[in-house]
Design a protein around this motif. Structure first.
Motif, PDB file in Angstrom:
ATOM      1  N   ASN A  62       1.143  -1.132   0.010  1.00 39.73           N
ATOM      2  CA  ASN A  62       0.081   0.089   0.041  1.00 39.73           C
ATOM      3  C   ASN A  62       0.723   1.373  -0.055  1.00 39.73           C
ATOM      4  OD1 ASN A  62      -2.129  -1.532  -0.029  1.00 39.73           O
ATOM      5  ND2 ASN A  62      -2.536  -1.328   2.228  1.00 39.73           N
ATOM      6  N   GLU A  68       2.494   1.552  -3.481  1.00 41.29           N
ATOM      7  CA  GLU A  68       1.482   2.208  -4.479  1.00 41.29           C
ATOM      8  C   GLU A  68       1.162   3.618  -4.327  1.00 41.29           C
ATOM      9  OE1 GLU A  68      -1.553  -0.772  -4.278  1.00 41.29           O
ATOM     10  OE2 GLU A  68      -0.708  -1.923  -5.474  1.00 41.29           O
ATOM     11  N   GLU A  69       1.053   3.983  -2.990  1.00 41.43           N
ATOM     12  CA  GLU A  69       0.785   5.439  -2.805  1.00 41.43           C
ATOM     13  C   GLU A  69       1.815   6.348  -3.473  1.00 41.43           C
ATOM     14  OE1 GLU A  69       0.308   6.262   1.236  1.00 41.43           O
ATOM     15  OE2 GLU A  69      -1.464   4.902   1.596  1.00 41.43           O
ATOM     16  N   ASP A 116       1.617   6.509  -7.081  1.00 36.70           N
ATOM     17  CA  ASP A 116       0.513   7.182  -7.489  1.00 36.70           C
ATOM     18  C   ASP A 116       0.739   8.544  -7.292  1.00 36.70           C
ATOM     19  OD1 ASP A 116      -0.999   4.901  -8.080  1.00 36.70           O
ATOM     20  OD2 ASP A 116      -2.127   4.788  -6.247  1.00 36.70           O
ATOM     21  N   LYS A 117       1.463   9.016  -6.361  1.00 33.98           N
ATOM     22  CA  LYS A 117       1.556  10.553  -6.183  1.00 33.98           C
ATOM     23  C   LYS A 117       2.842  11.055  -6.784  1.00 33.98           C
ATOM     24  CE  LYS A 117       0.290  10.654  -1.015  1.00 33.98           C
ATOM     25  NZ  LYS A 117       0.917  10.741   0.171  1.00 33.98           N
ATOM     26  N   GLU A 148       8.518   0.538  -9.506  1.00 29.85           N
ATOM     27  CA  GLU A 148       7.981  -0.510 -10.129  1.00 29.85           C
ATOM     28  C   GLU A 148       8.864  -1.698 -10.032  1.00 29.85           C
ATOM     29  OE1 GLU A 148       5.158  -0.756 -11.291  1.00 29.85           O
ATOM     30  OE2 GLU A 148       4.475   1.368 -11.698  1.00 29.85           O
TER      31      GLU A 148
END
Length: 560
Positions: free
Chosen positions: A76, A79-80, A83-84, A94
């Motif tokens: 989590n 991924e945050e 995304d940011k 990645e």
């Protein structure tokens, strides 16, 4: 060995744990220090390997600041970040994500306390990579010092040295299988690991150990209690008995062996031993007390051991001897002390304030005072700031005393010493205004200046001398009991002065007292505690209770 000891590496437990599982590609570490100590002396004589006398890998420090997260939490967070777009190298994130998925089964939530338990019981591996080879060392937990208790860090040692080191630190004391005093022996065994500035040779045959003395006084107190509903209430109690342990953790050391560089006292460490030893004229007292019988006179310690009065060079009490908690004899302890040539470690001595006759208060101290007295409380600080503004030489002296690697004070002083006219430059004036502005900000935050100092406390020292020859310590004539103040003696202040006393650390309004400085010929004759120590009357006063059980084994500091 370096001036301060050997450099070692400091690891974070969670990072080390995940690296060993293959969940991290790199392992961060910081520099730490294995300080000069009696333990380091022992290790260097018993197989410790170092690099050019500057660093070692045989000992490491591990902190337990946080634990490890499970797979879901880590994913989590990653991924945050993606995304940011918080990282320019999204491809790198990645890659981490794919590695996280590949090692999904290896991730598990483990708290810092669980990591601590695991490392304590199992030890931990650290892999060191050099240019030529890779070496893995298994480490075992050696000790957790009191100084590191708040940080939660511990010293781990190469298992090759563990058995020898732990046996030496514990003086060979074997613990029972059940109900073993693990916490106690861990705390006291680590005393030989205390950082020291020097050493002093004291043979146990010259140490007189006395049973400490309790002194009581009755006074009115407000007791905070709870009722049957667990509600707190204040209850006033008259004639409540309060106790002082008169010599708690202190010692008197004869001036003949007191180091010349010492100031008033030295803080001593050895196996299961800690005491603040104050510079005294023990032998002069013995000569005065026994007179013509001095050469043959004997004194008796708390164990019934008789020794010649002329052989006594250190007087202490049972509170300084922590080995007594483990049913170990004085003779057994003495044998271990003699193993290193009777060298005790000196942790520190007293030092004067960098501000000369002045010392800074804390905001807690200021908050404890009557607001109607603030004009007199801030008077010294205002005068000091005004002098920094007006007196060039005074300002330069301030820069010298407060120079460090984080400021340019040393450079400013050097430029002025090279050319005095530099003080008239715009640059110097700007820097001076900035320094004064910051100083004024400290002043506004409660860092007020007073004619004060941090003084090391010794409790009723003449009573301790009386106790050493079998006389009643409670008959000590050097101090009396007053209604308002507690009598004391220090060369730092004038005879007859009344002093405001603040315990350090200053935890509450209750830790504030009033002392009355009384000059005494007996104290002047037998004690050389100087201006950085203070003798306080522990007989028939509430000093320790008023100061949250202030004792002398850690050389509690009081600001006066």
């Amino acid at each position: 060995m370096g001036k301060y000891g050997l450099k070692i590496k400091n690891f974070e437990a969670a990072v080390l744990y995940e690296y060993n599982l293959g969940l991290r590609t790199s392992m961060s570490m910081t520099d730490a220090m294995l300080s000069n100590s009696l333990l380091l002396d022992f290790l260097e004589k018993n197989g410790l390997e170092d690099y050019k006398g500057k660093s070692t890998r045989d000992v490491i420090c591990i902190k337990f600041s946080f634990g490890c997260n499970d797979f879901k939490t880590n994913m989590n967070r990653l991924e945050e970040q993606i995304d940011k777009g918080s990282c320019e190298n999204i491809e790198y994130l990645e890659e981490l994500k794919e590695k996280l998925k590949a090692n999904k089964e290896r991730y598990s939530k483990i708290t810092a306390q669980e990591l601590r338990t695991k490392f304590y019981t199992e030890g931990v591996d650290v892999t060191w990579t050099d240019k030529k080879k890779t070496t893995t060392i298994h480490y075992k937990m050696l000790y957790r010092s009191t100084g590191k208790a708040k940080e939660g860090s511990c010293m781990f040692i190469n298992e090759r040295l563990y058995d020898k080191a732990i046996r030496w630190m514990r003086m060979g004391i074997e613990l029972p299988e059940h109900n073993a005093p693990i916490v106690e022996i861990g705390a006291y065994a680590s005393l030989v690991g205390s950082g020291i500035v020097n050493r002093i040779k004291i043979d146990p045959k010259n140490i007189l150990v006395l049973k400490d003395v309790d002194s009581y006084t009755k006074t009115s107190v407000i007791s905070i209690e709870t009722d049957e509903n667990k509600h707190s209430f204040a209850k006033k109690i008259e004639n409540y008995p309060l106790k002082n342990t008169m010599f708690d953790g202190q010692a008197l050391i004869d001036s003949s062996i007191f180091p010349e560089w010492g100031e008033g006292y030295i803080l001593l460490r050895h196996h299961f031993f800690k005491a603040a030893a104050f510079n005294s004229e023990i032998q002069l007292f013995m000569k005065d007390y026994f007179g013509d019988e001095y050469d043959t006179a004997e004194v008796t310690d708390m164990f019934g051991r008789k020794m010649k009065a002329k052989d006594v060079l250190l007087i202490t009490t049972d509170n300084a001897l922590k080995y007594l908690k483990f049913d170990v004899s004085f003779e057994y302890w003495s044998d271990w002390v003699r193993e290193n040539g009777c060298e005790f470690g000196i942790v520190k001595t007293a030092h004067p304030s960098k501000l000369g006759e002045l010392q800074r208060m804390s905001y807690q101290m200021v908050n404890a005072l009557d607001t109607r007295k603030m004009d007199s409380v801030i008077k010294t600080s205002l005068e000091y700031i005004d002098r920094l503004k007006r007196d060039d030489d005074f300002f330069l002296d301030y820069l010298r005393k407060n120079a460090n690697f984080a400021n340019d004070f040393e450079v400013l002083v050097a430029l002025v010493e090279n050319d005095r006219d530099f003080m008239d430059s715009d640059y110097f004036r700007e820097r001076r205004n900035y320094v004064l502005k910051n100083y004024a900000m400290n002043f506004k935050n409660g860092r007020l200046l007073q004619n004060a100092d941090n003084l090391v406390i010794v409790g009723s020292p003449y009573a301790m001398l009386l106790h050493s020859v079998g006389d009643d310590p409670l008959s000590d004539p050097t101090f009396g009991v007053e209604d308002v103040a507690i009598q004391c003696w220090t060369e730092r202040f004038d005879d007859g002065e009344y002093l405001a006393e603040f315990r350090s650390p200053f935890n509450s309004l209750n830790n504030l007292g009033c002392l009355h400085n009384k000059k005494c010929k007996l104290l002047e004759r037998y004690f050389n505690i100087g201006k950085q120590c203070i003798a306080v009357n522990m007989n028939g006063t509430d000093f320790q209770s008023r100061n949250n059980g202030s004792d002398q084994d850690f050389s509690e500091m009081g600001q006066f």
